[in-house]
Design a protein around this motif. Structure first.
Motif, PDB file in Angstrom:
ATOM      1  N   HIS A   1       0.809  -1.215   0.000  1.00 50.91           N
ATOM      2  CA  HIS A   1       0.000   0.000   0.000  1.00 50.91           C
ATOM      3  C   HIS A   1       0.847   1.271   0.000  1.00 50.91           C
ATOM      4  N   ASN A   2       2.168   1.145  -0.075  1.00 50.58           N
ATOM      5  CA  ASN A   2       3.053   2.305   0.112  1.00 50.58           C
ATOM      6  C   ASN A   2       2.754   3.457  -0.838  1.00 50.58           C
ATOM      7  N   GLU A   3       2.484   3.145  -2.097  1.00 54.40           N
ATOM      8  CA  GLU A   3       2.262   4.208  -3.070  1.00 54.40           C
ATOM      9  C   GLU A   3       1.020   5.023  -2.734  1.00 54.40           C
ATOM     10  N   THR A   4       0.048   4.365  -2.105  1.00 50.13           N
ATOM     11  CA  THR A   4      -1.224   5.020  -1.810  1.00 50.13           C
ATOM     12  C   THR A   4      -1.244   5.694  -0.449  1.00 50.13           C
ATOM     13  N   VAL A   5      -0.593   5.083   0.550  1.00 42.16           N
ATOM     14  CA  VAL A   5      -0.670   5.620   1.916  1.00 42.16           C
ATOM     15  C   VAL A   5       0.680   6.031   2.476  1.00 42.16           C
ATOM     16  N   GLY A   6       1.754   5.861   1.698  1.00 39.31           N
ATOM     17  CA  GLY A   6       3.082   6.172   2.195  1.00 39.31           C
ATOM     18  C   GLY A   6       3.690   4.988   2.919  1.00 39.31           C
ATOM     19  N   PRO A   7       5.015   4.975   3.091  1.00 49.58           N
ATOM     20  CA  PRO A   7       5.685   3.874   3.791  1.00 49.58           C
ATOM     21  C   PRO A   7       5.369   3.888   5.277  1.00 49.58           C
ATOM     22  N   PRO A   8       5.603   2.771   5.978  1.00 49.99           N
ATOM     23  CA  PRO A   8       5.251   2.686   7.397  1.00 49.99           C
ATOM     24  C   PRO A   8       5.893   3.758   8.269  1.00 49.99           C
ATOM     25  N   ASP A   9       7.086   4.234   7.890  1.00 46.09           N
ATOM     26  CA  ASP A   9       7.739   5.213   8.755  1.00 46.09           C
ATOM     27  C   ASP A   9       7.104   6.599   8.673  1.00 46.09           C
ATOM     28  N   THR A  10       6.058   6.749   7.853  1.00 46.86           N
ATOM     29  CA  THR A  10       5.316   8.021   7.817  1.00 46.86           C
ATOM     30  C   THR A  10       3.992   7.946   8.567  1.00 46.86           C
TER      31      THR A  10
END
Length: 381
Positions: free
Chosen positions: A210-219
């Motif tokens: 889901h990174n492209e849609t919600v950002g990576p976990p560290d954000t």
């Protein structure tokens, strides 16, 4: 792909009586023991005329869709369970059916008494959610789900609840083989190897989809207005347009309410104009927005693939709009209530797929589990 390669240990939920993580391809469990009084409970109530039916106009009265018994079949292998409205119920909504009489045992337990029959149910009261509601779950529900697992059925709790609510409730929910929150955005598995009080591990490969849609976990820790990704672009757009938005403690999902001058038609217009990569569903009357890579249906498929099973070996306990896509994908769906027109239409279009409870709340949950237990008689064989 091994469990160790796909998860990250964090400390929240321990699997009882287990010193090692449950393997994706675990050994066969011992057969489940079904008590005769449980197996025959519904039949006895029907014969005695004490099976409680909802009053006229109650949402559990779908026209022509109530099926009083579950047809026998071979053993199910996976049980998906929604939480709110399915396993956990609101005491205020329960007032028509049951009354709290006071504290019971074990500690933190209360006694609910059915108004129609006087039958007693011991229930646990969960911690309040971020919105202030405080649900209950019955001890019998916990016991029966534990018995299903011991009979070889893998249990998956799957909810639209935000991460913080899910984690706060972990000590009060049934032990499971996988846990899903935020409408499929986050998946966790038991990880008893972690040296913490309540060990689970997150499936980071799933989260990173889901990174492209919600950002990576560290954000995730940033304010929603500052997070990268197309989901948060939508959030910024709606915020600027004056919408009432809820992203508190959400990481892969946010919720929209029809107030502050906005109407349900306005929400429908937002849903119909979503950018590619985003989707939505309704939960407890509010619209949730999240990545197309997420959703309960996608998360469930990912989990059964990891279990080496498939959707035809699975069933679902559910109650709301955001369950319906998964409900039509599994072999059988057990509805605790008809909560909306959309749920009713889905049931009407798929009458053989659904079992609809004739009661409500904790009573309905317990009776549905009794039917599953008594008819799924090849468990463990």
């Amino acid at each position: 792909m091994s469990f160790a390669a796909t998860t990250q240990g964090v400390g929240f939920a321990r699997e009882p009586n287990s010193s090692t993580p449950r393997s994706v391809k675990s050994a066969r469990h011992a057969p489940v023991v079904v008590r005769a009084k449980d197996a025959a409970a519904l039949g006895k109530r029907e014969a005695a005329g004490t099976l409680r039916k909802p009053p006229e106009g109650h949402p559990n009265t779908p026209t022509g869709t109530v099926k009083p018994m579950l047809p026998k079949r071979t053993s199910f292998k996976v049980c998906f369970c929604d939480i709110d409205g399915t396993l956990v119920h609101n005491p205020t909504a329960e007032a028509e059916w049951v009354a709290i009489t006071g504290r019971s045992v074990p500690p933190g337990c209360f006694t609910y008494v059915e108004r129609a029959t006087g039958e007693q149910h011991k229930v646990l009261r969960l911690p309040p959610t971020s919105t202030g509601s405080q649900g209950v779950i019955s001890i019998k529900t916990l016991t029966k789900l534990d018995r299903l697992r011991k009979g070889g059925v893998r249990l998956v709790l799957i909810t639209g609840a935000r991460l913080s609510t899910f984690l706060t409730r972990m000590a009060f929910l049934p032990a499971a083989d996988a846990y899903v929150c935020e409408n499929g955005g986050r998946i966790f598995y038991p990880n008893a190897a972690a040296p913490v009080a309540f060990p689970i591990g997150e499936d980071m490969n799933w989260r990173q989809r889901h990174n492209e849609t919600v950002g990576p976990p560290d954000t995730d820790g940033r304010p929603p207005l500052e997070r990268p990704g197309t989901l948060w672009d939508l959030y910024r757009q709606l915020d600027a347009d004056g919408w009432s938005l809820d992203a508190s403690s959400y990481t892969t999902n946010f919720r929209v309410k029809a107030n502050s001058g906005k109407t349900p038609d306005d929400i429908a217009n937002v849903v119909n104009s979503l950018q590619p990569g985003l989707t939505s569903s309704y939960n407890i009357g509010k619209a949730d927005f999240y990545p197309v890579t997420s959703g309960k249906r996608n998360a469930a498929q990912h989990i059964v693939d990891g279990f080496g099973s498939n959707m035809t070996d699975a069933f679902l306990l559910c109650d709301d709009d955001n369950d319906m896509e998964l409900a039509v994908a599994v072999e059988k769906a057990f509805l605790l209530s008809i909560s909306s027109d959309f749920v009713q239409k889905t049931v009407t279009a798929n009458p053989d797929k659904f079992f609809v409870s004739q009661t409500a709340g904790i009573i309905a949950t317990e009776e549905v589990l009794e039917q599953i237990e008594s008819h799924n008689d090849t468990l463990g064989q």
